[in-house]
Design a protein around this motif. Structure first.
Motif, PDB file in Angstrom:
ATOM      1  N   UNK A   5      95.710  30.727  56.337  1.00  0.00           N
ATOM      2  CA  UNK A   5      96.023  31.456  57.824  1.00  0.00           C
ATOM      3  C   UNK A   5      94.829  33.090  57.721  1.00  0.00           C
ATOM      4  N   UNK A   6      95.730  33.342  56.531  1.00  0.00           N
ATOM      5  CA  UNK A   6      94.826  34.964  56.493  1.00  0.00           C
ATOM      6  C   UNK A   6      93.855  34.506  55.999  1.00  0.00           C
ATOM      7  N   UNK A   7      93.758  33.850  54.928  1.00  0.00           N
ATOM      8  CA  UNK A   7      91.614  33.778  54.556  1.00  0.00           C
ATOM      9  C   UNK A   7      91.132  33.444  55.643  1.00  0.00           C
ATOM     10  N   UNK A   8      91.571  32.715  57.009  1.00  0.00           N
ATOM     11  CA  UNK A   8      90.745  32.038  57.281  1.00  0.00           C
ATOM     12  C   UNK A   8      90.484  33.442  58.900  1.00  0.00           C
ATOM     13  N   UNK A   9      91.482  33.809  58.991  1.00  0.00           N
ATOM     14  CA  UNK A   9      91.312  35.012  59.711  1.00  0.00           C
ATOM     15  C   UNK A   9      89.729  36.186  59.382  1.00  0.00           C
ATOM     16  N   UNK A  10      89.783  36.775  57.955  1.00  0.00           N
ATOM     17  CA  UNK A  10      88.980  37.163  58.075  1.00  0.00           C
ATOM     18  C   UNK A  10      87.574  36.371  57.429  1.00  0.00           C
ATOM     19  N   UNK A  11      87.613  35.186  57.570  1.00  0.00           N
ATOM     20  CA  UNK A  11      86.533  34.389  56.887  1.00  0.00           C
ATOM     21  C   UNK A  11      85.830  34.202  58.660  1.00  0.00           C
ATOM     22  N   UNK A  12      86.536  34.126  59.478  1.00  0.00           N
ATOM     23  CA  UNK A  12      85.910  33.697  61.439  1.00  0.00           C
ATOM     24  C   UNK A  12      85.830  35.231  61.596  1.00  0.00           C
ATOM     25  N   UNK A  13      86.204  36.306  60.766  1.00  0.00           N
ATOM     26  CA  UNK A  13      85.204  38.019  61.740  1.00  0.00           C
ATOM     27  C   UNK A  13      83.981  37.498  61.062  1.00  0.00           C
ATOM     28  N   UNK A  14      84.121  37.675  59.969  1.00  0.00           N
ATOM     29  CA  UNK A  14      82.660  37.745  59.078  1.00  0.00           C
ATOM     30  C   UNK A  14      82.018  36.352  59.724  1.00  0.00           C
ATOM     31  N   UNK A  15      82.222  35.126  60.120  1.00  0.00           N
ATOM     32  CA  UNK A  15      81.280  34.271  60.275  1.00  0.00           C
ATOM     33  C   UNK A  15      80.653  34.608  61.806  1.00  0.00           C
ATOM     34  N   UNK A  16      81.882  35.045  62.191  1.00  0.00           N
ATOM     35  CA  UNK A  16      81.868  35.668  63.901  1.00  0.00           C
ATOM     36  C   UNK A  16      79.718  37.215  63.615  1.00  0.00           C
ATOM     37  N   UNK A  17      80.502  37.836  62.866  1.00  0.00           N
ATOM     38  CA  UNK A  17      79.423  38.790  63.327  1.00  0.00           C
ATOM     39  C   UNK A  17      78.266  38.567  62.671  1.00  0.00           C
ATOM     40  N   UNK A  18      78.292  37.350  61.543  1.00  0.00           N
ATOM     41  CA  UNK A  18      77.477  37.259  61.118  1.00  0.00           C
ATOM     42  C   UNK A  18      76.009  36.724  61.898  1.00  0.00           C
ATOM     43  N   UNK A  19      76.521  35.533  63.041  1.00  0.00           N
ATOM     44  CA  UNK A  19      76.112  35.397  63.956  1.00  0.00           C
ATOM     45  C   UNK A  19      75.523  36.202  64.682  1.00  0.00           C
ATOM     46  N   UNK A  20      75.648  37.124  65.520  1.00  0.00           N
ATOM     47  CA  UNK A  20      75.607  38.599  66.106  1.00  0.00           C
ATOM     48  C   UNK A  20      74.848  38.907  65.566  1.00  0.00           C
ATOM     49  N   UNK A  21      75.215  39.260  64.291  1.00  0.00           N
ATOM     50  CA  UNK A  21      73.918  40.000  63.686  1.00  0.00           C
ATOM     51  C   UNK A  21      72.651  39.383  62.570  1.00  0.00           C
ATOM     52  N   UNK A  22      72.749  38.459  62.963  1.00  0.00           N
ATOM     53  CA  UNK A  22      71.804  37.765  62.656  1.00  0.00           C
ATOM     54  C   UNK A  22      71.894  37.772  60.909  1.00  0.00           C
ATOM     55  N   UNK A  23      73.044  38.185  60.024  1.00  0.00           N
ATOM     56  CA  UNK A  23      72.581  38.436  59.310  1.00  0.00           C
ATOM     57  C   UNK A  23      73.898  38.581  58.204  1.00  0.00           C
ATOM     58  N   UNK A  24      74.506  37.491  56.960  1.00  0.00           N
ATOM     59  CA  UNK A  24      75.843  37.532  56.601  1.00  0.00           C
ATOM     60  C   UNK A  24      75.791  39.181  55.639  1.00  0.00           C
ATOM     61  N   UNK A  25      74.555  39.610  55.294  1.00  0.00           N
ATOM     62  CA  UNK A  25      75.052  41.060  54.348  1.00  0.00           C
ATOM     63  C   UNK A  25      75.374  42.020  55.368  1.00  0.00           C
ATOM     64  N   UNK A  26      74.663  42.209  56.993  1.00  0.00           N
ATOM     65  CA  UNK A  26      75.340  43.436  57.295  1.00  0.00           C
ATOM     66  C   UNK A  26      76.229  43.256  58.317  1.00  0.00           C
ATOM     67  N   UNK A  27      76.409  41.817  58.608  1.00  0.00           N
ATOM     68  CA  UNK A  27      78.122  41.579  58.891  1.00  0.00           C
ATOM     69  C   UNK A  27      79.156  41.538  57.708  1.00  0.00           C
ATOM     70  N   UNK A  28      78.732  41.838  56.695  1.00  0.00           N
ATOM     71  CA  UNK A  28      79.738  42.278  55.292  1.00  0.00           C
ATOM     72  C   UNK A  28      79.778  44.005  54.928  1.00  0.00           C
ATOM     73  N   UNK A  29      78.763  44.147  55.721  1.00  0.00           N
ATOM     74  CA  UNK A  29      78.454  45.868  55.656  1.00  0.00           C
ATOM     75  C   UNK A  29      79.022  46.914  56.941  1.00  0.00           C
ATOM     76  N   UNK A  30      78.824  45.932  58.056  1.00  0.00           N
ATOM     77  CA  UNK A  30      79.789  46.427  59.272  1.00  0.00           C
ATOM     78  C   UNK A  30      81.480  46.094  59.314  1.00  0.00           C
ATOM     79  N   UNK A  31      81.861  44.922  58.357  1.00  0.00           N
ATOM     80  CA  UNK A  31      83.581  44.770  58.892  1.00  0.00           C
ATOM     81  C   UNK A  31      83.567  45.579  58.076  1.00  0.00           C
ATOM     82  N   UNK A  32      82.930  46.407  56.984  1.00  0.00           N
ATOM     83  CA  UNK A  32      83.789  46.880  55.636  1.00  0.00           C
ATOM     84  C   UNK A  32      83.187  48.600  55.428  1.00  0.00           C
TER      85      UNK A  32
END
Length: 116
Positions: A53-80
């Motif tokens: 459940x906890x890892x799923x929350x993190x994965x959902x956040x990264x996945x959603x941010x990647x959808x919005x930014x169009x790039x997984x790397x940008x999503x991770x930078x935003x997250x961190x």
């Protein structure tokens, strides 16, 4: 892109802690702290519903941010590293404080055109 991220962090039907930590460029101990689960439990019992459940929350956040930014790397930078307006903390800091729902709400607001 999104499917590749989700496929890469999974081992069968489970989110693999080591794979997620690798994608986030975090040591496993930091991922455990971020997920608010014991490091030993996370590695010895990754199939635990609480761990998933906890890892799923993190994965959902990264996945959603990647959808919005169009790039997984940008999503991770935003997250961190990018403080979220109105919170003064990064998504990573909010998740670590148990506020993953606030981060998901922020992402949904951004998707609706609200600046964050």
């Amino acid at each position: 892109m999104l499917a590749a991220f989700l496929d890469d962090i999974r081992d069968a039907d489970l989110i693999a802690p080591r794979r997620l930590a690798g994608r986030l460029r975090l040591p496993l101990t930091q991922l455990a702290k971020l997920a608010r689960v014991n490091r030993n439990t996370m590695t010895a019992r990754p199939e635990s519903p609480a761990v998933q459940a906890k890892l799923g929350e993190i994965a959902r956040i990264i996945a959603r941010a990647a959808e919005l930014s169009g790039d997984e790397g940008k999503a991770i930078i935003w997250f961190r590293h990018q403080p979220i307006a109105g919170f003064g903390k990064t998504a990573e800091q909010l998740v670590e404080a148990g506020e993953a729902a606030a981060v998901l709400w922020t992402l949904e607001s951004m998707d609706q055109g609200v600046y964050a």
